[in-house]
Design a protein around this motif. Structure first.
Motif, PDB file in Angstrom:
ATOM      1  N   GLN A 100       1.352  -0.823   0.230  1.00  0.00           N
ATOM      2  CA  GLN A 100      -0.040  -0.464  -0.162  1.00  0.00           C
ATOM      3  C   GLN A 100       0.995   0.910  -0.315  1.00  0.00           C
ATOM      4  O   GLN A 100       0.696   2.413  -0.680  1.00  0.00           O
ATOM      5  CB  GLN A 100      -1.262   0.353   1.063  1.00  0.00           C
ATOM      6  CG  GLN A 100      -1.921   1.089   0.881  1.00  0.00           C
ATOM      7  CD  GLN A 100      -2.263   1.334   2.521  1.00  0.00           C
ATOM      8  OE1 GLN A 100      -1.802   1.360   3.730  1.00  0.00           O
ATOM      9  NE2 GLN A 100      -3.871   1.558   2.289  1.00  0.00           N
ATOM     10  N   MET A 101       2.230   1.472   0.775  1.00  0.00           N
ATOM     11  CA  MET A 101       2.536   1.995   1.063  1.00  0.00           C
ATOM     12  C   MET A 101       3.192   2.226  -0.763  1.00  0.00           C
ATOM     13  O   MET A 101       3.816   4.108  -0.830  1.00  0.00           O
ATOM     14  CB  MET A 101       3.929   2.301   2.010  1.00  0.00           C
ATOM     15  CG  MET A 101       4.953   3.474   2.180  1.00  0.00           C
ATOM     16  SD  MET A 101       6.281   3.158   1.367  1.00  0.00           S
ATOM     17  CE  MET A 101       6.946   1.445   1.399  1.00  0.00           C
ATOM     18  N   PHE A 102       4.037   1.877  -1.025  1.00  0.00           N
ATOM     19  CA  PHE A 102       5.219   1.726  -2.635  1.00  0.00           C
ATOM     20  C   PHE A 102       3.491   2.422  -3.194  1.00  0.00           C
ATOM     21  O   PHE A 102       4.155   3.405  -3.674  1.00  0.00           O
ATOM     22  CB  PHE A 102       5.196   0.421  -2.835  1.00  0.00           C
ATOM     23  CG  PHE A 102       5.745   0.553  -4.408  1.00  0.00           C
ATOM     24  CD1 PHE A 102       7.210   1.251  -4.451  1.00  0.00           C
ATOM     25  CD2 PHE A 102       5.354  -0.382  -5.481  1.00  0.00           C
ATOM     26  CE1 PHE A 102       7.795   0.731  -5.729  1.00  0.00           C
ATOM     27  CE2 PHE A 102       5.739   0.828  -6.710  1.00  0.00           C
ATOM     28  CZ  PHE A 102       6.834   0.409  -6.972  1.00  0.00           C
ATOM     29  N   PHE A 103       3.000   1.973  -3.413  1.00  0.00           N
ATOM     30  CA  PHE A 103       1.436   2.318  -4.719  1.00  0.00           C
ATOM     31  C   PHE A 103       1.187   3.960  -4.593  1.00  0.00           C
ATOM     32  O   PHE A 103       0.806   3.988  -5.142  1.00  0.00           O
ATOM     33  CB  PHE A 103       0.209   1.289  -4.827  1.00  0.00           C
ATOM     34  CG  PHE A 103       1.015   0.153  -5.667  1.00  0.00           C
ATOM     35  CD1 PHE A 103       0.944  -0.251  -7.073  1.00  0.00           C
ATOM     36  CD2 PHE A 103       1.055  -0.626  -5.380  1.00  0.00           C
ATOM     37  CE1 PHE A 103       1.235  -0.757  -8.139  1.00  0.00           C
ATOM     38  CE2 PHE A 103       1.345  -1.984  -5.336  1.00  0.00           C
ATOM     39  CZ  PHE A 103       1.347  -1.689  -7.097  1.00  0.00           C
ATOM     40  N   SER A 107       2.333   6.898  -7.146  1.00  0.00           N
ATOM     41  CA  SER A 107       1.061   6.942  -7.464  1.00  0.00           C
ATOM     42  C   SER A 107       1.667   9.015  -7.592  1.00  0.00           C
ATOM     43  O   SER A 107       1.318   9.165  -8.621  1.00  0.00           O
ATOM     44  CB  SER A 107      -0.402   6.607  -7.262  1.00  0.00           C
ATOM     45  OG  SER A 107      -0.379   5.324  -7.419  1.00  0.00           O
ATOM     46  N   PHE A 108       1.707   8.877  -6.288  1.00  0.00           N
ATOM     47  CA  PHE A 108       1.965  10.445  -6.227  1.00  0.00           C
ATOM     48  C   PHE A 108       3.133  11.028  -7.520  1.00  0.00           C
ATOM     49  O   PHE A 108       2.738  11.827  -7.712  1.00  0.00           O
ATOM     50  CB  PHE A 108       2.336  10.909  -4.759  1.00  0.00           C
ATOM     51  CG  PHE A 108       2.390  11.988  -4.711  1.00  0.00           C
ATOM     52  CD1 PHE A 108       1.196  12.857  -4.498  1.00  0.00           C
ATOM     53  CD2 PHE A 108       3.517  13.040  -4.310  1.00  0.00           C
ATOM     54  CE1 PHE A 108       1.024  14.766  -3.979  1.00  0.00           C
ATOM     55  CE2 PHE A 108       3.661  13.430  -4.211  1.00  0.00           C
ATOM     56  CZ  PHE A 108       2.480  14.759  -3.793  1.00  0.00           C
ATOM     57  N   PRO A 158      12.738   1.826  -3.336  1.00  0.00           N
ATOM     58  CA  PRO A 158      14.157   2.272  -1.545  1.00  0.00           C
ATOM     59  C   PRO A 158      13.462   2.370  -0.492  1.00  0.00           C
ATOM     60  O   PRO A 158      13.274   1.943   0.517  1.00  0.00           O
ATOM     61  CB  PRO A 158      15.070   3.125  -2.275  1.00  0.00           C
ATOM     62  CG  PRO A 158      14.998   3.525  -3.372  1.00  0.00           C
ATOM     63  CD  PRO A 158      14.000   3.359  -4.150  1.00  0.00           C
ATOM     64  N   ASP A 159      12.140   2.963  -0.621  1.00  0.00           N
ATOM     65  CA  ASP A 159      11.661   2.958   0.695  1.00  0.00           C
ATOM     66  C   ASP A 159      10.782   1.504   1.349  1.00  0.00           C
ATOM     67  O   ASP A 159      11.189   1.833   2.479  1.00  0.00           O
ATOM     68  CB  ASP A 159       9.886   4.230  -0.028  1.00  0.00           C
ATOM     69  CG  ASP A 159      10.227   5.015  -0.079  1.00  0.00           C
ATOM     70  OD1 ASP A 159      11.492   5.816   0.951  1.00  0.00           O
ATOM     71  OD2 ASP A 159       8.932   6.152  -0.011  1.00  0.00           O
ATOM     72  N   VAL A 160      10.728   0.616   0.798  1.00  0.00           N
ATOM     73  CA  VAL A 160      10.335  -0.581   1.007  1.00  0.00           C
ATOM     74  C   VAL A 160      11.202  -1.101   1.279  1.00  0.00           C
ATOM     75  O   VAL A 160      11.671  -1.625   2.887  1.00  0.00           O
ATOM     76  CB  VAL A 160       9.769  -1.763  -0.722  1.00  0.00           C
ATOM     77  CG1 VAL A 160       9.791  -3.142  -0.136  1.00  0.00           C
ATOM     78  CG2 VAL A 160       8.423  -1.384  -1.038  1.00  0.00           C
ATOM     79  N   PHE A 161      13.054  -0.864   1.243  1.00  0.00           N
ATOM     80  CA  PHE A 161      14.149  -2.213   2.120  1.00  0.00           C
ATOM     81  C   PHE A 161      14.368  -1.007   3.053  1.00  0.00           C
ATOM     82  O   PHE A 161      14.682  -1.670   3.546  1.00  0.00           O
ATOM     83  CB  PHE A 161      15.033  -1.867   0.674  1.00  0.00           C
ATOM     84  CG  PHE A 161      14.618  -2.724  -0.270  1.00  0.00           C
ATOM     85  CD1 PHE A 161      14.935  -4.054  -0.668  1.00  0.00           C
ATOM     86  CD2 PHE A 161      14.382  -2.080  -1.634  1.00  0.00           C
ATOM     87  CE1 PHE A 161      14.261  -4.763  -1.595  1.00  0.00           C
ATOM     88  CE2 PHE A 161      13.972  -3.499  -3.331  1.00  0.00           C
ATOM     89  CZ  PHE A 161      13.640  -4.297  -2.635  1.00  0.00           C
ATOM     90  N   LEU A 162      14.894   0.209   2.661  1.00  0.00           N
ATOM     91  CA  LEU A 162      14.199   1.403   4.183  1.00  0.00           C
ATOM     92  C   LEU A 162      13.521   1.401   5.165  1.00  0.00           C
ATOM     93  O   LEU A 162      14.047   0.775   6.564  1.00  0.00           O
ATOM     94  CB  LEU A 162      14.120   2.965   4.132  1.00  0.00           C
ATOM     95  CG  LEU A 162      15.449   3.561   2.704  1.00  0.00           C
ATOM     96  CD1 LEU A 162      15.247   4.822   2.379  1.00  0.00           C
ATOM     97  CD2 LEU A 162      16.577   2.970   3.691  1.00  0.00           C
ATOM     98  N   GLU A 180       2.101   5.058   4.946  1.00  0.00           N
ATOM     99  CA  GLU A 180       3.229   6.016   4.787  1.00  0.00           C
ATOM    100  C   GLU A 180       4.412   5.978   5.310  1.00  0.00           C
ATOM    101  O   GLU A 180       4.576   5.214   6.014  1.00  0.00           O
ATOM    102  CB  GLU A 180       2.349   7.248   4.292  1.00  0.00           C
ATOM    103  CG  GLU A 180       2.128   8.249   5.535  1.00  0.00           C
ATOM    104  CD  GLU A 180       2.959   8.630   6.309  1.00  0.00           C
ATOM    105  OE1 GLU A 180       4.057   9.153   4.951  1.00  0.00           O
ATOM    106  OE2 GLU A 180       3.455   8.884   7.135  1.00  0.00           O
ATOM    107  N   HIS A 181       5.258   6.218   3.902  1.00  0.00           N
ATOM    108  CA  HIS A 181       6.505   5.801   4.403  1.00  0.00           C
ATOM    109  C   HIS A 181       7.027   6.308   6.116  1.00  0.00           C
ATOM    110  O   HIS A 181       7.491   5.263   6.604  1.00  0.00           O
ATOM    111  CB  HIS A 181       7.445   5.817   4.171  1.00  0.00           C
ATOM    112  CG  HIS A 181       9.187   5.858   4.493  1.00  0.00           C
ATOM    113  ND1 HIS A 181       9.935   6.526   3.113  1.00  0.00           N
ATOM    114  CD2 HIS A 181       9.399   5.018   4.714  1.00  0.00           C
ATOM    115  CE1 HIS A 181      11.209   6.504   4.445  1.00  0.00           C
ATOM    116  NE2 HIS A 181      11.246   5.573   4.347  1.00  0.00           N
TER     117      HIS A 181
END
Length: 313
Positions: A100-103, A107-108, A158-162, A180-181
């Motif tokens: 969810q955070m990634f998409f 999208s933004f 990279p947000d996902v891996f962080l 959200e991140h």
């Protein structure tokens, strides 16, 4: 085993809108209506652009990309919001949270890049009308589209891996309706300075730079328009940009307001900030097809023709 569970949490809890629990059912109704409008409006827009050959132009290709991204943005957040508000389904898996955070962020950033591409399209159409088809060839349009997606994917992945590297031993309760991140990173007991700096630099590298280039494009557009000799030509040139400017304002104004409110609005109740954040991801996808349907003559004509044709059958 304890440390392993910290680094691989099974799930998080999305609390919804704190302090407004007794109004959750009622709050969900307008969000459901907005989501249905977004799905129907963007689907009709995509259908019209796909079947009507007269709409197979660069501007409408970028518009179809915007409609697709808006569908992803609203679908990534609103269904989970509604299940939370109406069914009390607060749990979200760790992988579901990351997805969810990634998409959401992807999208933004894609939306912002598409608005820049549309500004470039208007710049070429108004400043170099005779060279429009030679500048914006199908190959150039495909390169712009691929570049938009690749750039957004590269800066958001990279947000996902962080987040995956962080331990979540302290709490797994997210005081929001979606992941959200930075909101998820703050749950960790570890140092999140890398997440904060990267979360700060991504908007700076992408969204802020897009806004600057959009502003530059419209500076050249306005200069070209005011150099036109006739009043009618000026009005026609400006009318082609009207819908794009409306969408730009609807996209960036709430975004910057939300950022400022989170940064400086310490006196603003948290539930109001969360409510506004949800409106921001729900309303623009619903309004964009309406704005283009009202402001763009070609889409308006095809829409009326489509439904008048169905009534006669």
């Amino acid at each position: 085993m304890y440390n392993l569970s910290c680094y691989n949490p099974s799930s998080f809890i999305l609390v919804g809108i704190p302090g407004l629990e007794k109004f959750h059912i009622w709050i969900g109704i307008p969000f459901c209506v907005i989501y249905v409008v977004a799905i129907v409006g963007n689907s009709i827009l995509l259908y019209l652009i796909a079947v009507e050959h007269s709409l197979h132009e660069p501007m409408f290709f970028f518009l179809s990309m915007l409609a697709t991204t808006d569908l992803v943005l609203s679908t990534a957040t609103v269904p989970k919001l509604l299940s939370n508000l109406w069914l009390g389904s607060q749990e979200i898996t760790f992988s579901g949270c990351l997805t969810q955070m990634f998409f959401l962020h992807f999208s933004f950033v894609v939306d912002s890049a598409i608005l820049l591409a549309m500004a470039f399209d208007r710049y070429v159409a108004i400043c170099f009308p005779l060279r429009y088809t030679t500048i914006l060839t199908p190959q150039v349009i495909i390169k712009l589209a691929v570049g938009t997606v690749v750039r957004s994917f590269s800066v958001i992945l990279p947000d996902v891996f962080l987040l995956k590297r962080l331990p979540f031993c302290r709490t797994r309760i997210i005081p929001h309706t979606y992941c959200e991140h930075i909101g998820v990173a703050r749950l960790s007991s570890a140092d999140i300075s890398v997440n904060i700096w990267y979360g700060f630099s991504v908007p700076l590298m992408t969204v802020i730079s897009d806004v600057i280039f959009i502003a530059i494009s419209y500076t050249f557009i306005l200069r070209a328009v005011f150099h036109l000799s006739s009043q009618g030509a000026r009005q026609k040139a400006l009318s082609t940009c009207g819908s794009h400017v409306c969408v730009i304002l609807m996209f960036y104004t709430p975004a910057f307001f939300s950022i400022l409110a989170h940064r400086f609005g310490h006196s603003v109740p948290r539930n109001m900030l969360i409510l506004f954040a949800n409106l921001y991801v729900a309303i623009p996808p619903a309004l964009n097809p309406i704005v283009y349907g009202v402001k763009t003559k070609q889409i308006q004509e095809k829409f009326i023709f489509l439904f008048s044709l169905k009534k006669t059958q």
